[in-house]
Design a protein around this motif. Structure first.
Motif, PDB file in Angstrom:
ATOM      1  N   SER A   6       0.509   3.254  -3.631  1.00  0.00           N
ATOM      2  CA  SER A   6      -0.244   4.098  -3.200  1.00  0.00           C
ATOM      3  C   SER A   6      -0.434   5.275  -4.175  1.00  0.00           C
ATOM      4  CB  SER A   6      -0.338   4.624  -1.809  1.00  0.00           C
ATOM      5  OG  SER A   6       0.819   5.494  -1.876  1.00  0.00           O
ATOM      6  N   SER A   7       0.874   5.774  -4.654  1.00  0.00           N
ATOM      7  CA  SER A   7       0.975   6.939  -5.653  1.00  0.00           C
ATOM      8  C   SER A   7       0.754   6.364  -7.059  1.00  0.00           C
ATOM      9  CB  SER A   7       2.158   7.591  -5.572  1.00  0.00           C
ATOM     10  OG  SER A   7       3.372   6.610  -5.635  1.00  0.00           O
ATOM     11  N   ARG A  26       0.954  -1.340  -0.066  1.00  0.00           N
ATOM     12  CA  ARG A  26       0.131  -0.013  -0.009  1.00  0.00           C
ATOM     13  C   ARG A  26       0.839   1.413   0.113  1.00  0.00           C
ATOM     14  NH1 ARG A  26      -5.053  -2.014   0.509  1.00  0.00           N
ATOM     15  NH2 ARG A  26      -5.277  -3.640   1.598  1.00  0.00           N
ATOM     16  N   GLN A  27       2.083   1.311   0.856  1.00  0.00           N
ATOM     17  CA  GLN A  27       2.863   2.379   0.689  1.00  0.00           C
ATOM     18  C   GLN A  27       3.533   2.748  -0.638  1.00  0.00           C
ATOM     19  OE1 GLN A  27       5.599   1.860   3.895  1.00  0.00           O
ATOM     20  NE2 GLN A  27       4.102   2.554   5.613  1.00  0.00           N
ATOM     21  N   GLN A  59      -1.088  -5.741  -6.255  1.00  0.00           N
ATOM     22  CA  GLN A  59      -2.245  -5.336  -5.439  1.00  0.00           C
ATOM     23  C   GLN A  59      -2.700  -6.660  -4.598  1.00  0.00           C
ATOM     24  OE1 GLN A  59      -4.828  -4.633  -8.618  1.00  0.00           O
ATOM     25  NE2 GLN A  59      -6.062  -6.528  -8.495  1.00  0.00           N
TER      26      GLN A  59
END
Length: 100
Positions: free
Chosen positions: A62-63, A58-59, A81
Protein backbone atom coordinates in the motif's frame (compact mmCIF):
# COMPACT_ATOMS: atom_id res chain seq x y z
CA UNK A 1 -6.20 -34.92 0.37
CA UNK A 2 -3.82 -32.00 0.37
CA UNK A 3 -3.11 -29.66 3.21
CA UNK A 4 -2.25 -25.99 3.31
CA UNK A 5 0.72 -24.91 1.21
CA UNK A 6 3.94 -25.05 3.21
CA UNK A 7 4.89 -21.65 1.82
CA UNK A 8 1.83 -20.15 3.53
CA UNK A 9 2.72 -21.78 6.86
CA UNK A 10 6.26 -20.41 6.61
CA UNK A 11 4.96 -16.94 5.75
CA UNK A 12 2.69 -17.01 8.81
CA UNK A 13 5.67 -17.97 10.96
CA UNK A 14 7.78 -15.17 9.49
CA UNK A 15 4.94 -12.72 10.06
CA UNK A 16 4.64 -13.78 13.71
CA UNK A 17 8.38 -13.26 14.13
CA UNK A 18 8.24 -9.85 12.42
CA UNK A 19 10.34 -11.00 9.45
CA UNK A 20 7.75 -10.92 6.64
CA UNK A 21 9.10 -9.29 3.49
CA UNK A 22 7.80 -8.61 0.00
CA UNK A 23 10.03 -11.30 -1.45
CA UNK A 24 8.77 -13.87 1.05
CA UNK A 25 5.17 -12.90 0.23
CA UNK A 26 5.93 -13.42 -3.47
CA UNK A 27 7.26 -16.92 -2.78
CA UNK A 28 4.15 -17.63 -0.72
CA UNK A 29 1.95 -16.58 -3.64
CA UNK A 30 3.92 -18.86 -5.96
CA UNK A 31 3.36 -21.82 -3.62
CA UNK A 32 -0.34 -21.04 -3.35
CA UNK A 33 -0.62 -20.66 -7.12
CA UNK A 34 0.88 -24.11 -7.60
CA UNK A 35 -1.87 -25.60 -5.44
CA UNK A 36 -4.49 -23.64 -7.31
CA UNK A 37 -3.23 -24.53 -10.80
CA UNK A 38 -2.93 -28.24 -10.02
CA UNK A 39 -6.33 -28.25 -8.24
CA UNK A 40 -4.89 -29.44 -4.94
CA UNK A 41 -7.09 -27.13 -2.91
CA UNK A 42 -10.83 -27.04 -2.26
CA UNK A 43 -12.94 -24.14 -3.49
CA UNK A 44 -13.70 -22.99 0.05
CA UNK A 45 -10.05 -23.03 1.10
CA UNK A 46 -9.13 -21.30 -2.17
CA UNK A 47 -11.43 -18.39 -1.34
CA UNK A 48 -10.23 -18.02 2.26
CA UNK A 49 -6.53 -18.32 1.45
CA UNK A 50 -6.87 -15.95 -1.51
CA UNK A 51 -8.57 -13.37 0.72
CA UNK A 52 -5.73 -13.65 3.25
CA UNK A 53 -3.06 -13.24 0.58
CA UNK A 54 -4.92 -10.33 -1.00
CA UNK A 55 -5.00 -8.59 2.37
CA UNK A 56 -1.27 -9.19 2.85
CA UNK A 57 -0.50 -7.79 -0.61
CA UNK A 58 -2.54 -4.67 0.13
CA UNK A 59 -0.80 -4.19 3.50
CA UNK A 60 2.75 -4.66 2.26
CA UNK A 61 2.37 -2.81 -1.02
CA UNK A 62 0.00 0.00 0.00
CA UNK A 63 2.89 2.37 0.69
CA UNK A 64 4.66 1.45 -2.55
CA UNK A 65 4.55 3.70 -5.57
CA UNK A 66 2.89 2.77 -8.84
CA UNK A 67 6.14 1.25 -10.08
CA UNK A 68 7.45 4.26 -11.99
CA UNK A 69 10.15 6.71 -11.00
CA UNK A 70 9.88 10.49 -11.17
CA UNK A 71 11.25 10.57 -14.72
CA UNK A 72 8.69 8.00 -15.96
CA UNK A 73 11.04 5.00 -16.14
CA UNK A 74 10.05 1.77 -14.41
CA UNK A 75 11.72 1.06 -11.10
CA UNK A 76 13.33 -2.28 -10.34
CA UNK A 77 11.47 -2.56 -7.02
CA UNK A 78 9.34 -5.66 -6.53
CA UNK A 79 5.67 -4.90 -7.08
CA UNK A 80 2.73 -7.30 -6.72
CA UNK A 81 -0.85 -6.51 -7.59
CA UNK A 82 -4.02 -8.56 -7.51
CA UNK A 83 -5.45 -9.23 -10.97
CA UNK A 84 -7.77 -11.73 -12.62
CA UNK A 85 -6.04 -14.06 -15.07
CA UNK A 86 -7.10 -16.75 -17.51
CA UNK A 87 -6.92 -20.39 -16.47
CA UNK A 88 -5.64 -21.38 -19.91
CA UNK A 89 -2.13 -22.58 -19.16
CA UNK A 90 -0.79 -22.51 -22.72
CA UNK A 91 -2.72 -19.41 -23.78
CA UNK A 92 0.34 -17.17 -23.71
CA UNK A 93 2.60 -19.70 -25.43
CA UNK A 94 0.68 -20.68 -28.56
CA UNK A 95 -2.37 -19.82 -30.58
CA UNK A 96 -4.79 -21.69 -32.82
CA UNK A 97 -2.82 -20.77 -35.97
CA UNK A 98 0.28 -22.58 -34.65
CA UNK A 99 -1.50 -25.76 -33.52
CA UNK A 100 -0.42 -29.09 -35.00
Amino acid sequence: FYSRASSMALYDLAKELGRATKQLLWLTIVGFSDQMVHQRISAERLRTEFACLEQEVRQLFSSSSSGTTTNGAYSSELRVQVAQDYKFMAFRHWNLYERP
